[in-house]
Scaffold this motif. Sequence first.
Motif, PDB file in Angstrom:
ATOM      1  N   LYS A   3      34.775  27.026  51.793  1.00  0.00           N
ATOM      2  CA  LYS A   3      34.321  27.759  50.607  1.00  0.00           C
ATOM      3  C   LYS A   3      35.506  28.230  49.776  1.00  0.00           C
ATOM      4  O   LYS A   3      35.422  28.286  48.555  1.00  0.00           O
ATOM      5  N   ILE A   4      36.608  28.543  50.438  1.00  0.00           N
ATOM      6  CA  ILE A   4      37.790  28.972  49.686  1.00  0.00           C
ATOM      7  C   ILE A   4      38.293  27.815  48.829  1.00  0.00           C
ATOM      8  O   ILE A   4      38.520  27.970  47.628  1.00  0.00           O
ATOM      9  N   ARG A   5      38.447  26.655  49.429  1.00  0.00           N
ATOM     10  CA  ARG A   5      38.925  25.487  48.688  1.00  0.00           C
ATOM     11  C   ARG A   5      37.935  25.104  47.582  1.00  0.00           C
ATOM     12  O   ARG A   5      38.321  24.809  46.460  1.00  0.00           O
ATOM     13  N   HIS A   6      36.652  25.134  47.904  1.00  0.00           N
ATOM     14  CA  HIS A   6      35.640  24.781  46.917  1.00  0.00           C
ATOM     15  C   HIS A   6      35.635  25.792  45.771  1.00  0.00           C
ATOM     16  O   HIS A   6      35.487  25.419  44.601  1.00  0.00           O
ATOM     17  N   THR A   7      35.818  27.073  46.090  1.00  0.00           N
ATOM     18  CA  THR A   7      35.917  28.108  45.054  1.00  0.00           C
ATOM     19  C   THR A   7      37.077  27.815  44.115  1.00  0.00           C
ATOM     20  O   THR A   7      36.928  27.876  42.885  1.00  0.00           O
ATOM     21  N   LEU A   8      38.225  27.491  44.684  1.00  0.00           N
ATOM     22  CA  LEU A   8      39.400  27.191  43.858  1.00  0.00           C
ATOM     23  C   LEU A   8      39.161  25.979  42.969  1.00  0.00           C
ATOM     24  O   LEU A   8      39.545  25.977  41.794  1.00  0.00           O
ATOM     25  N   GLN A   9      38.509  24.973  43.518  1.00  0.00           N
ATOM     26  CA  GLN A   9      38.217  23.774  42.734  1.00  0.00           C
ATOM     27  C   GLN A   9      37.299  24.104  41.558  1.00  0.00           C
ATOM     28  O   GLN A   9      37.528  23.665  40.434  1.00  0.00           O
ATOM     29  N   LEU A  10      36.242  24.877  41.823  1.00  0.00           N
ATOM     30  CA  LEU A  10      35.305  25.227  40.754  1.00  0.00           C
ATOM     31  C   LEU A  10      35.944  26.147  39.716  1.00  0.00           C
ATOM     32  O   LEU A  10      35.668  26.019  38.521  1.00  0.00           O
ATOM     33  N   LEU A  11      36.793  27.062  40.158  1.00  0.00           N
ATOM     34  CA  LEU A  11      37.507  27.910  39.197  1.00  0.00           C
ATOM     35  C   LEU A  11      38.408  27.066  38.304  1.00  0.00           C
ATOM     36  O   LEU A  11      38.483  27.290  37.095  1.00  0.00           O
ATOM     37  N   HIS A  12      39.068  26.083  38.904  1.00  0.00           N
ATOM     38  CA  HIS A  12      39.967  25.217  38.145  1.00  0.00           C
ATOM     39  C   HIS A  12      39.217  24.393  37.099  1.00  0.00           C
ATOM     40  O   HIS A  12      39.726  24.162  36.001  1.00  0.00           O
ATOM     41  N   SER A  13      38.009  23.978  37.438  1.00  0.00           N
ATOM     42  CA  SER A  13      37.252  23.144  36.499  1.00  0.00           C
ATOM     43  C   SER A  13      36.940  23.894  35.209  1.00  0.00           C
ATOM     44  O   SER A  13      36.811  23.279  34.150  1.00  0.00           O
ATOM     45  N   GLY A  14      36.816  25.215  35.302  1.00  0.00           N
ATOM     46  CA  GLY A  14      36.563  26.017  34.112  1.00  0.00           C
ATOM     47  C   GLY A  14      35.161  25.897  33.554  1.00  0.00           C
ATOM     48  O   GLY A  14      34.866  26.442  32.494  1.00  0.00           O
ATOM     49  N   ASN A  15      34.279  25.218  34.253  1.00  0.00           N
ATOM     50  CA  ASN A  15      32.923  25.011  33.747  1.00  0.00           C
ATOM     51  C   ASN A  15      31.947  26.096  34.158  1.00  0.00           C
ATOM     52  O   ASN A  15      30.866  26.192  33.594  1.00  0.00           O
ATOM     53  N   LEU A  16      32.306  26.895  35.169  1.00  0.00           N
ATOM     54  CA  LEU A  16      31.402  27.913  35.686  1.00  0.00           C
ATOM     55  C   LEU A  16      32.088  29.274  35.708  1.00  0.00           C
ATOM     56  O   LEU A  16      33.300  29.360  35.914  1.00  0.00           O
ATOM     57  N   ASN A  17      31.290  30.331  35.536  1.00  0.00           N
ATOM     58  CA  ASN A  17      31.853  31.670  35.676  1.00  0.00           C
ATOM     59  C   ASN A  17      31.748  32.103  37.133  1.00  0.00           C
ATOM     60  O   ASN A  17      31.179  31.410  37.970  1.00  0.00           O
ATOM     61  N   THR A  18      32.295  33.281  37.452  1.00  0.00           N
ATOM     62  CA  THR A  18      32.331  33.727  38.839  1.00  0.00           C
ATOM     63  C   THR A  18      30.930  33.902  39.428  1.00  0.00           C
ATOM     64  O   THR A  18      30.701  33.598  40.603  1.00  0.00           O
ATOM     65  N   ARG A  19      29.990  34.355  38.633  1.00  0.00           N
ATOM     66  CA  ARG A  19      28.615  34.522  39.114  1.00  0.00           C
ATOM     67  C   ARG A  19      28.017  33.165  39.480  1.00  0.00           C
ATOM     68  O   ARG A  19      27.389  33.010  40.531  1.00  0.00           O
ATOM     69  N   GLY A  22      29.721  31.798  42.635  1.00  0.00           N
ATOM     70  CA  GLY A  22      29.214  32.522  43.798  1.00  0.00           C
ATOM     71  C   GLY A  22      27.826  32.060  44.194  1.00  0.00           C
ATOM     72  O   GLY A  22      27.548  31.828  45.378  1.00  0.00           O
ATOM     73  N   ALA A  23      26.951  31.903  43.212  1.00  0.00           N
ATOM     74  CA  ALA A  23      25.583  31.455  43.494  1.00  0.00           C
ATOM     75  C   ALA A  23      25.582  30.042  44.090  1.00  0.00           C
ATOM     76  O   ALA A  23      24.830  29.749  45.023  1.00  0.00           O
ATOM     77  N   ALA A  24      26.432  29.182  43.566  1.00  0.00           N
ATOM     78  CA  ALA A  24      26.491  27.806  44.055  1.00  0.00           C
ATOM     79  C   ALA A  24      26.998  27.732  45.495  1.00  0.00           C
ATOM     80  O   ALA A  24      26.575  26.865  46.257  1.00  0.00           O
ATOM     81  N   LEU A  25      27.880  28.662  45.867  1.00  0.00           N
ATOM     82  CA  LEU A  25      28.500  28.608  47.192  1.00  0.00           C
ATOM     83  C   LEU A  25      27.900  29.607  48.180  1.00  0.00           C
ATOM     84  O   LEU A  25      28.308  29.638  49.342  1.00  0.00           O
ATOM     85  N   GLY A  26      26.990  30.440  47.706  1.00  0.00           N
ATOM     86  CA  GLY A  26      26.383  31.426  48.593  1.00  0.00           C
ATOM     87  C   GLY A  26      27.282  32.599  48.916  1.00  0.00           C
ATOM     88  O   GLY A  26      27.207  33.174  50.001  1.00  0.00           O
ATOM     89  N   ILE A  27      28.162  32.951  47.970  1.00  0.00           N
ATOM     90  CA  ILE A  27      29.037  34.114  48.116  1.00  0.00           C
ATOM     91  C   ILE A  27      28.895  34.972  46.876  1.00  0.00           C
ATOM     92  O   ILE A  27      28.340  34.538  45.867  1.00  0.00           O
ATOM     93  N   SER A  28      29.392  36.196  46.927  1.00  0.00           N
ATOM     94  CA  SER A  28      29.259  37.074  45.770  1.00  0.00           C
ATOM     95  C   SER A  28      30.287  36.732  44.695  1.00  0.00           C
ATOM     96  O   SER A  28      31.321  36.124  44.974  1.00  0.00           O
ATOM     97  N   LYS A  29      29.993  37.159  43.469  1.00  0.00           N
ATOM     98  CA  LYS A  29      30.965  36.951  42.386  1.00  0.00           C
ATOM     99  C   LYS A  29      32.239  37.739  42.660  1.00  0.00           C
ATOM    100  O   LYS A  29      33.324  37.350  42.246  1.00  0.00           O
ATOM    101  N   PHE A  30      32.107  38.834  43.419  1.00  0.00           N
ATOM    102  CA  PHE A  30      33.283  39.630  43.780  1.00  0.00           C
ATOM    103  C   PHE A  30      34.182  38.845  44.733  1.00  0.00           C
ATOM    104  O   PHE A  30      35.407  38.898  44.633  1.00  0.00           O
ATOM    105  N   THR A  31      33.570  38.117  45.646  1.00  0.00           N
ATOM    106  CA  THR A  31      34.340  37.291  46.571  1.00  0.00           C
ATOM    107  C   THR A  31      35.062  36.178  45.819  1.00  0.00           C
ATOM    108  O   THR A  31      36.221  35.879  46.101  1.00  0.00           O
ATOM    109  N   VAL A  32      34.399  35.592  44.842  1.00  0.00           N
ATOM    110  CA  VAL A  32      35.034  34.561  44.009  1.00  0.00           C
ATOM    111  C   VAL A  32      36.262  35.151  43.320  1.00  0.00           C
ATOM    112  O   VAL A  32      37.349  34.560  43.340  1.00  0.00           O
ATOM    113  N   SER A  33      36.103  36.335  42.743  1.00  0.00           N
ATOM    114  CA  SER A  33      37.230  36.994  42.068  1.00  0.00           C
ATOM    115  C   SER A  33      38.348  37.318  43.048  1.00  0.00           C
ATOM    116  O   SER A  33      39.525  37.175  42.724  1.00  0.00           O
TER     117      SER A  33
END
Length: 99
Positions: A3-19, A22-33
Amino acid sequence: MSKIRHTLQLLHSGNLNTRQIGAALGISKFTVSDIASYTRAAGLDWNEAQHLNEEELQARLSPVISDGADWLANAMPTSTGRRGMSGSIFKAWMKTEAT
């Protein structure tokens, strides 16, 4: 992929916000941040992180997480969905994510 690696990949893509991430990975937006913050504090970006194996990624993040485990503990969701997790529980979570 952890999930950490996947979070970094999704953040890098710039297509999704933290919410959305988080919803896509089953973690909170705070955890993404928090993952983004710890990655920046470790001096990592996606271009470098994608070339690290799980053990290397965890090794790069562990010192930063250890220094800020109390802050992170308040942002990590527990199994009940409430925020608040001890640093030792987060470290165990990181180990399960590395597999």
